[in-house]
Design a protein around this motif. Structure first.
Motif, PDB file in Angstrom:
ATOM      1  N   ILE A 164       0.802  -1.223   0.000  1.00 29.23           N
ATOM      2  CA  ILE A 164       0.000   0.000   0.000  1.00 29.23           C
ATOM      3  C   ILE A 164       0.839   1.279   0.000  1.00 29.23           C
ATOM      4  O   ILE A 164       0.270   2.380  -0.076  1.00 29.23           O
ATOM      5  N   ARG A 165       2.159   1.173   0.089  1.00 27.76           N
ATOM      6  CA  ARG A 165       3.003   2.374   0.143  1.00 27.76           C
ATOM      7  C   ARG A 165       2.730   3.282  -1.066  1.00 27.76           C
ATOM      8  O   ARG A 165       2.723   2.839  -2.208  1.00 27.76           O
ATOM      9  N   GLY A 166       2.470   4.549  -0.776  1.00 28.33           N
ATOM     10  CA  GLY A 166       2.208   5.517  -1.829  1.00 28.33           C
ATOM     11  C   GLY A 166       0.766   5.554  -2.301  1.00 28.33           C
ATOM     12  O   GLY A 166       0.406   6.381  -3.159  1.00 28.33           O
ATOM     13  N   SER A 167      -0.079   4.682  -1.755  1.00 31.13           N
ATOM     14  CA  SER A 167      -1.484   4.618  -2.174  1.00 31.13           C
ATOM     15  C   SER A 167      -2.369   5.410  -1.224  1.00 31.13           C
ATOM     16  O   SER A 167      -2.003   5.690  -0.083  1.00 31.13           O
ATOM     17  N   ALA A 168      -3.543   5.754  -1.714  1.00 33.04           N
ATOM     18  CA  ALA A 168      -4.601   6.318  -0.873  1.00 33.04           C
ATOM     19  C   ALA A 168      -5.627   5.211  -0.670  1.00 33.04           C
ATOM     20  O   ALA A 168      -6.153   4.655  -1.639  1.00 33.04           O
ATOM     21  N   VAL A 169      -5.891   4.855   0.574  1.00 34.48           N
ATOM     22  CA  VAL A 169      -6.815   3.773   0.898  1.00 34.48           C
ATOM     23  C   VAL A 169      -8.187   4.370   1.215  1.00 34.48           C
ATOM     24  O   VAL A 169      -8.339   5.142   2.156  1.00 34.48           O
ATOM     25  N   LEU A 170      -9.176   4.002   0.407  1.00 36.72           N
ATOM     26  CA  LEU A 170     -10.532   4.501   0.582  1.00 36.72           C
ATOM     27  C   LEU A 170     -11.383   3.428   1.251  1.00 36.72           C
ATOM     28  O   LEU A 170     -11.349   2.256   0.859  1.00 36.72           O
ATOM     29  N   ALA A 171     -12.138   3.848   2.264  1.00 42.94           N
ATOM     30  CA  ALA A 171     -13.018   2.900   2.958  1.00 42.94           C
ATOM     31  C   ALA A 171     -14.116   3.682   3.669  1.00 42.94           C
ATOM     32  O   ALA A 171     -13.985   4.898   3.890  1.00 42.94           O
ATOM     33  N   ALA A 177     -11.309   2.841  12.633  1.00 45.46           N
ATOM     34  CA  ALA A 177     -10.635   2.583  13.907  1.00 45.46           C
ATOM     35  C   ALA A 177      -9.203   3.121  13.884  1.00 45.46           C
ATOM     36  O   ALA A 177      -8.539   3.100  12.845  1.00 45.46           O
ATOM     37  N   ARG A 178      -8.739   3.564  15.005  1.00 48.53           N
ATOM     38  CA  ARG A 178      -7.406   4.159  15.100  1.00 48.53           C
ATOM     39  C   ARG A 178      -6.327   3.170  14.675  1.00 48.53           C
ATOM     40  O   ARG A 178      -5.356   3.553  14.008  1.00 48.53           O
ATOM     41  N   ALA A 179      -6.463   1.899  15.062  1.00 44.92           N
ATOM     42  CA  ALA A 179      -5.449   0.903  14.713  1.00 44.92           C
ATOM     43  C   ALA A 179      -5.314   0.752  13.200  1.00 44.92           C
ATOM     44  O   ALA A 179      -4.208   0.582  12.681  1.00 44.92           O
ATOM     45  N   ILE A 180      -6.423   0.832  12.486  1.00 50.04           N
ATOM     46  CA  ILE A 180      -6.391   0.712  11.021  1.00 50.04           C
ATOM     47  C   ILE A 180      -5.723   1.924  10.407  1.00 50.04           C
ATOM     48  O   ILE A 180      -4.845   1.813   9.541  1.00 50.04           O
ATOM     49  N   ARG A 181      -6.105   3.106  10.872  1.00 51.04           N
ATOM     50  CA  ARG A 181      -5.514   4.341  10.330  1.00 51.04           C
ATOM     51  C   ARG A 181      -4.027   4.418  10.647  1.00 51.04           C
ATOM     52  O   ARG A 181      -3.217   4.859   9.826  1.00 51.04           O
ATOM     53  N   ILE A 184      -2.117   2.104   8.232  1.00 54.12           N
ATOM     54  CA  ILE A 184      -2.013   2.686   6.892  1.00 54.12           C
ATOM     55  C   ILE A 184      -0.933   3.756   6.860  1.00 54.12           C
ATOM     56  O   ILE A 184      -0.079   3.782   5.956  1.00 54.12           O
ATOM     57  N   SER A 185      -0.937   4.633   7.828  1.00 57.22           N
ATOM     58  CA  SER A 185       0.054   5.717   7.870  1.00 57.22           C
ATOM     59  C   SER A 185       1.462   5.177   8.071  1.00 57.22           C
ATOM     60  O   SER A 185       2.418   5.666   7.454  1.00 57.22           O
ATOM     61  N   SER A 190      -1.818   6.899   2.617  1.00 58.87           N
ATOM     62  CA  SER A 190      -2.775   7.829   3.211  1.00 58.87           C
ATOM     63  C   SER A 190      -4.148   7.169   3.215  1.00 58.87           C
ATOM     64  O   SER A 190      -4.365   6.160   2.537  1.00 58.87           O
ATOM     65  N   TYR A 191      -5.061   7.726   3.977  1.00 63.58           N
ATOM     66  CA  TYR A 191      -6.394   7.129   4.040  1.00 63.58           C
ATOM     67  C   TYR A 191      -7.464   8.184   3.805  1.00 63.58           C
ATOM     68  O   TYR A 191      -7.298   9.366   4.131  1.00 63.58           O
ATOM     69  N   VAL A 192      -8.543   7.746   3.188  1.00 62.09           N
ATOM     70  CA  VAL A 192      -9.723   8.582   2.980  1.00 62.09           C
ATOM     71  C   VAL A 192     -10.884   7.822   3.603  1.00 62.09           C
ATOM     72  O   VAL A 192     -11.585   7.046   2.947  1.00 62.09           O
TER      73      VAL A 192
END
Length: 254
Positions: A164-171, A177-181, A184-185, A190-192
């Protein structure tokens, strides 16, 4: 029922024929059906949702097609073909979500479900199919869980299977949840993910990019055209997941 509509074209076959085992590897040296016939027979079952015994005779004995399907599922052949086709995925934006699949009584029976991805929900017994799709809506990775498991429980496990490095994860909010975010970071992505509606200080969200989340829903719609995915008839997780890979191969070849 038309059989041609379920079969691969010559152009599609050319893309994957080198990824399958040699055809001369029949049992005790006996010749078996060609790989294209074998694969088309499997696709007929996947699309029609029929029992293996209902396979049209033009594909050969159903026992042979079933045995080859089981072999390609167990030895990872179908998974390898799927991952090879998805190597050129558009990883800029990744969409993550799950869908529930109703479990037919023939897949559950009287066996215990503790060791299977089957769980009771309000609608009965279900399996959850978790998926990550790329920026074009094509499948990248899968995971199975019990139907009554919350999406967030398996999110990190699913993301661990994807670079996932360099990707934006959409969900959606279920994955906030904080653990998921944090995961990803920590892995350079990054996450959306919208915050819960009751948050007093909501984090900013790129709502324009978030609109692309419909791609994962569109993929679930496509894969459920395959009736062996829309309803789970397989007792083992491995067999059902093999059908998921088979259906995804067909989708990637479109």
């Amino acid at each position: 029922m038309s059989m041609k509509r379920y079969e691969l074209t010559k152009e599609q076959w050319e893309r994957i024929k080198s990824l399958l085992p040699p055809e001369e590897m029949g049992k005790r040296g006996r010749p078996r059906k060609d790989n294209p016939i074998m694969l088309n027979g499997m696709l007929w079952i996947a699309r029609s949702g029929a029992q293996w015994r209902e396979l049209p005779e033009t594909y050969g004995p159903w026992q042979s097609i079933y045995a080859q399907f089981a072999k390609w599922g167990d030895d990872g052949t179908l998974e390898v073909v799927f991952h090879t086709l998805s190597t050129d995925a558009d990883m800029e934006n990744l969409n993550m979500d799950s869908t529930c699949v109703r479990v037919h009584e023939s897949a559950n029976g009287e066996e215990k479900t503790a060791d299977k991805a089957v769980g009771r929900t309000r609608g009965g017994w279900n399996t959850k199919l978790h998926a990550v799709v790329d920026g074009l809506g094509n499948p990248v990775e899968f995971l199975l869980s019990a139907g009554n498991d919350h999406d967030s429980v398996h999110a990190v496990e699913l993301l661990e299977k994807v670079r996932i490095r360099g990707s934006a994860v959409l969900a959606d909010r279920a994955y906030g949840a904080r653990a998921i975010r944090k995961y990803i970071s920590a892995h350079g992505a990054s996450y959306v993910i919208p915050p819960q509606s009751n948050v007093s200080d909501p984090r900013p969200v790129d709502w324009h990019l978030y609109k692309d989340r419909h791609l994962v829903e569109c993929f679930f719609q496509k894969i459920k055209w395959f009736r062996r995915i829309a309803t789970r008839y397989d007792k083992s997780d491995a067999s059902f997941l093999a059908f998921v890979y088979l259906a995804s191969i067909a989708i990637l070849l479109l």
